[in-house]
Design an enzyme around this catalytic site. Structure first.
Site, PDB file in Angstrom:
ATOM      1  N   HIS A  23      66.743  46.089  60.398  1.00  0.00           N
ATOM      2  CA  HIS A  23      66.917  45.442  59.089  1.00  0.00           C
ATOM      3  C   HIS A  23      68.226  45.878  58.437  1.00  0.00           C
ATOM      4  O   HIS A  23      68.237  46.482  57.366  1.00  0.00           O
ATOM      5  CB  HIS A  23      65.698  45.727  58.211  1.00  0.00           C
ATOM      6  CG  HIS A  23      64.436  45.194  58.828  1.00  0.00           C
ATOM      7  ND1 HIS A  23      63.751  45.859  59.820  1.00  0.00           N
ATOM      8  CD2 HIS A  23      63.775  44.013  58.648  1.00  0.00           C
ATOM      9  CE1 HIS A  23      62.722  45.130  60.203  1.00  0.00           C
ATOM     10  NE2 HIS A  23      62.703  44.011  59.517  1.00  0.00           N
TER      11      HIS A  23
ATOM     12  N   GLU B 224      61.087  35.518  61.966  1.00  0.00           N
ATOM     13  CA  GLU B 224      61.274  36.558  62.985  1.00  0.00           C
ATOM     14  C   GLU B 224      60.136  36.550  64.014  1.00  0.00           C
ATOM     15  O   GLU B 224      60.266  37.158  65.076  1.00  0.00           O
ATOM     16  CB  GLU B 224      61.405  37.944  62.334  1.00  0.00           C
ATOM     17  CG  GLU B 224      60.118  38.482  61.719  1.00  0.00           C
ATOM     18  CD  GLU B 224      60.337  39.794  60.955  1.00  0.00           C
ATOM     19  OE1 GLU B 224      61.475  40.225  60.770  1.00  0.00           O
ATOM     20  OE2 GLU B 224      59.309  40.381  60.536  1.00  0.00           O
TER      21      GLU B 224
ATOM     22  N   HIS C 108      56.243  35.499  55.700  1.00  0.00           N
ATOM     23  CA  HIS C 108      56.755  36.201  54.520  1.00  0.00           C
ATOM     24  C   HIS C 108      58.170  35.748  54.218  1.00  0.00           C
ATOM     25  O   HIS C 108      58.884  35.262  55.099  1.00  0.00           O
ATOM     26  CB  HIS C 108      56.722  37.722  54.689  1.00  0.00           C
ATOM     27  CG  HIS C 108      57.649  38.283  55.736  1.00  0.00           C
ATOM     28  ND1 HIS C 108      57.461  38.096  57.085  1.00  0.00           N
ATOM     29  CD2 HIS C 108      58.768  39.059  55.626  1.00  0.00           C
ATOM     30  CE1 HIS C 108      58.407  38.739  57.758  1.00  0.00           C
ATOM     31  NE2 HIS C 108      59.226  39.318  56.906  1.00  0.00           N
TER      32      HIS C 108
ATOM     33  N   HIS D 151      55.696  44.533  61.449  1.00  0.00           N
ATOM     34  CA  HIS D 151      56.437  45.803  61.388  1.00  0.00           C
ATOM     35  C   HIS D 151      56.877  46.124  59.962  1.00  0.00           C
ATOM     36  O   HIS D 151      57.847  46.854  59.740  1.00  0.00           O
ATOM     37  CB  HIS D 151      57.604  45.806  62.378  1.00  0.00           C
ATOM     38  CG  HIS D 151      58.666  44.773  62.122  1.00  0.00           C
ATOM     39  ND1 HIS D 151      59.380  44.185  63.137  1.00  0.00           N
ATOM     40  CD2 HIS D 151      59.151  44.239  60.977  1.00  0.00           C
ATOM     41  CE1 HIS D 151      60.255  43.327  62.622  1.00  0.00           C
ATOM     42  NE2 HIS D 151      60.139  43.358  61.300  1.00  0.00           N
TER      43      HIS D 151
HETATM   44 FE    FE Z   1      61.230  42.348  59.895  1.00  0.00          FE
END
Ligand code: FE
Length: 426
Positions: A59, A240, A193, A12
């Site tokens: 976020h 996540e 990431h 996303h």
């Molecule tokens: Fe994210």
């Protein structure tokens, strides 16, 4: 009966929305992103998916550290794009499926997940980046959504095993919803990431490939891992991907992998994936028993005389008027409430009926409609009306009649400071 047709996984990253909004479809550096999402778009269309259960994390846009929760489900009929600092994206609001959201919410709480629920909140790139890729040249995807926002950005967060278990309950919840709906579970986030600290830019494509393989064949192994294991292998923010375990947990053991792609052009390995669910149809008797389980805690409460249980449905239907009255905790709002009620009501788009209820202090009518008592006591405090006067009004009594039914005939309100002194003297 609602059926789970399959599960989708996709990153996303804001990169995805940016690529779409800036027309990078034919740029070779960006093309693999569009190719992966085109497969998802076509699958959702060909499978005639009615509702996407969207699992994402915000976020720190709509969910801040002033109140951070683990599992927050949307119970709204529309989800507008959020402003993340540079203005909202020019994409239409997503349409929420109210009935399914309310049913799943009740089911997950019945299964002892301590859910929180949101409405009136915009959604950020965690939700919109992947969803906006499902539209075609003729416009956005036309189906409905139910969002689940998972708080993974302030530790501690629920374990991978908890994600898996929530997925198991989600399956039962969806399969017990009576309307014929074709539902897909859309997990977003990852893959590897890290975007903060000296380790920013960390990507581990070998782990990502292993993760996708385990997710298909032996997801339980992923559920047994710790958050720290995910952080080591895929980066702190890459952890996540534990949200994908909710999706996989909601599918049966028999899944068919029909698409898998990943592409790591910059700081995130951007993946797209589809599993089709090939499990058997749910057993009717089991489904019926599960429905009774969902209703067990509240069955009968609705027949109590003079009692109006404040359910998700009532909360949604009365959100605007409750919001208007809740804001009386803000000094500027209550000053306008007293001095220029009509102008304030115009600004909030209150209906004539809502204005009349408030202006004429129709206390019991507001309760019957679905206004929370706990915003009414704020309104009472602003107007210099005590709580016992409100109770008396509910019961159709005078204050004196009501106080005569108490052991001690006292009056009070939630007003503080000078206002409390004033009311005490009155
Ligand atoms: Fe994210």
């Amino acid at each position: 009966m609602a059926r789970i047709i399959g599960g989708i996984g996709a990153s996303h990253s804001p990169t995805i929305g940016f690529a779409k909004d800036t027309g990078k479809q034919n740029d070779p550096a960006w093309q693999p992103i569009f190719e992966g999402f085109a497969v998802l778009r076509d699958w959702v269309r060909d499978q005639k998916i009615d509702v996407l259960y969207m699992i994402y994390n915000d976020h720190i846009t709509s969910f801040f550290f002033d109140h951070y929760s683990a599992f927050a489900m949307g119970i709204d009929d529309r989800y507008a794009p959020a402003d993340e600092g540079g203005g909202p994206r020019n994409v239409p609001a997503a349409r929420g499926h109210l009935g399914l959201a309310q049913h799943i919410g009740a089911a997950l709480v019945a299964d002892e997940f301590d859910m929180s629920f949101f409405q009136g909140k915009p959604v950020d790139h965690g939700f919109l980046s992947p969803l906006s890729m499902l539209g075609d040249d003729t416009g956005p995807w036309a189906g409905a959504v139910v969002p689940l926002q998972v708080g993974v950005l302030q530790l501690p967060v629920p374990s991978p095993s908890r994600m898996w278990k929530l997925g198991r309950s989600l399956r039962k919840a969806i399969e017990s919803y009576p309307e014929d709906l074709r539902v897909a579970i859309f997990a977003t986030g990852g893959l590897s990431h890290q975007v903060h600290g000296e380790r920013a830019g960390f990507v581990n494509e070998a782990w990502d490939a292993e993760f996708l393989d385990l997710l298909e064949k032996t997801p339980q192994k992923l559920a047994e891992m710790r958050i720290a294991d995910f952080a080591v292998k895929g980066g702190m923010e890459g952890a996540e991907v534990i949200m994908w375990l909710i999706m996989r947990g909601a599918l049966s053991d028999q899944v068919k992998l029909v698409h898998k792609q990943s592409y790591a052009p910059s700081v995130t390995n951007i993946a797209t994936l589809i599993f089709e669910d090939q499990g058997p149809a749910p057993d009717a008797a089991v489904t019926e028993a599960y429905r009774r389980h969902i209703g067990y805690q509240l069955d009968g409460a609705e027949t109590l005389r003079g009692t109006y249980p404040f359910t998700l449905a009532r909360s949604h239907e009365n959100y605007r008027i409750n919001d208007f009255l809740h804001r009386l905790i803000e000094p500027a709002h209550r000053a306008r409430f007293v001095a220029e009620f009509d102008a304030l009501a115009d600004d909030y788009g209150l209906s004539d009926e809502e204005r009349d209820l408030i202006r004429d202090r129709k206390w019991i009518e507001m309760i019957r409609r679905g206004v929370s008592f706990f915003v009414l006591e704020k309104m009472a405090a602003v107007l210099g009306v005590s709580n016992p006067e409100v109770y008396a009004a509910f019961r159709g009594e005078t204050l004196e009649q009501f106080l005569a039914t108490r052991k001690v005939p006292i009056t009070y309100s939630v007003a503080g400071g000078d206002k409390a002194q004033e009311m005490d003297r009155a």
